[in-house]
Design an enzyme around this catalytic site. Sequence first.
Site, PDB file in Angstrom:
ATOM      1  N   HIS A 124       0.841  -1.193   0.000  1.00  0.00           N
ATOM      2  CA  HIS A 124       0.000   0.000   0.000  1.00  0.00           C
ATOM      3  C   HIS A 124       0.879   1.247   0.000  1.00  0.00           C
ATOM      4  O   HIS A 124       2.040   1.207   0.411  1.00  0.00           O
ATOM      5  CB  HIS A 124      -0.922  -0.005   1.214  1.00  0.00           C
ATOM      6  CG  HIS A 124      -2.009  -1.033   1.114  1.00  0.00           C
ATOM      7  ND1 HIS A 124      -3.040  -1.114   2.016  1.00  0.00           N
ATOM      8  CD2 HIS A 124      -2.240  -2.009   0.194  1.00  0.00           C
ATOM      9  CE1 HIS A 124      -3.847  -2.090   1.673  1.00  0.00           C
ATOM     10  NE2 HIS A 124      -3.381  -2.657   0.568  1.00  0.00           N
ATOM     11  N   GLU A 126       0.777   3.863   1.898  1.00  0.00           N
ATOM     12  CA  GLU A 126       1.219   4.222   3.252  1.00  0.00           C
ATOM     13  C   GLU A 126       2.400   3.354   3.674  1.00  0.00           C
ATOM     14  O   GLU A 126       3.365   3.848   4.271  1.00  0.00           O
ATOM     15  CB  GLU A 126       0.064   4.038   4.254  1.00  0.00           C
ATOM     16  CG  GLU A 126      -1.176   4.848   3.930  1.00  0.00           C
ATOM     17  CD  GLU A 126      -2.184   4.123   3.044  1.00  0.00           C
ATOM     18  OE1 GLU A 126      -3.380   4.426   3.147  1.00  0.00           O
ATOM     19  OE2 GLU A 126      -1.790   3.249   2.250  1.00  0.00           O
ATOM     20  N   CYS A 152      -6.109   1.387   5.456  1.00  0.00           N
ATOM     21  CA  CYS A 152      -6.726   0.131   5.871  1.00  0.00           C
ATOM     22  C   CYS A 152      -6.225  -0.225   7.269  1.00  0.00           C
ATOM     23  O   CYS A 152      -5.377   0.464   7.838  1.00  0.00           O
ATOM     24  CB  CYS A 152      -6.361  -0.972   4.885  1.00  0.00           C
ATOM     25  SG  CYS A 152      -4.626  -1.464   4.973  1.00  0.00           S
ATOM     26  N   CYS A 155      -2.308  -0.804   7.432  1.00  0.00           N
ATOM     27  CA  CYS A 155      -1.567   0.457   7.398  1.00  0.00           C
ATOM     28  C   CYS A 155      -1.809   1.268   8.670  1.00  0.00           C
ATOM     29  O   CYS A 155      -0.888   1.895   9.191  1.00  0.00           O
ATOM     30  CB  CYS A 155      -1.952   1.264   6.166  1.00  0.00           C
ATOM     31  SG  CYS A 155      -1.425   0.493   4.627  1.00  0.00           S
TER      32      CYS A 155
END
Length: 194
Positions: A124, A126, A152, A155
């Site tokens: 991801h 992040e 999410c 993260c």
Amino acid sequence: MSGKTGEEFKQDLYKISYTNSLHLPPHLLYNLDTYTIFLRLDIMVMTRPTWHEYFVSITKQVATRSTCLRRKVGAIIVKDKRILTTGYNGAPMGVRNCLEIGTCYREELGVPSGERHEICKGLHAEQNALLQAAFHGVNIQNSEIYCTTQPCVMCSKMIINVGIRRIYYLEDYPDPLAIEMLDEAGLESIKLDY
């Protein structure tokens, strides 16, 4: 110009410019004797974006580097109004990404968004921003993160543990556990409308 000298005409134009500096509508109609002149006088005002606008625009630009076929996500970590790291969603270094392969494994399996994150080649945005900080030895404690999408749960857990104090995001993500954990940890999560 109906008998006006060049100097008188310049004076009329000066009056128009001065009048527009009073913030009248930019399309002005002036009748200078027998001539009708249409002028568009746009006031040239140099404006700067707010800090949020500035960081959001950069975060959106970072997202354009994404190699994900489903969702383009960008993230930047900011401290004291300075960008420390950036990240976008995509496969790890040296691994072929979905854009190169031409297909998404999650899509083929029918995995809904927000579920079964382990069934994905990509990291991801992040996560990549956090990993860039670790890779380059950048202290991100007490920083802020800007994301195009709400983080999410995976993260969010990482963001909590590295000491980021605030999250700014643009789009919601279907992950109630992430919201619950961020609230419990006392981390501010703010949706921006840009």
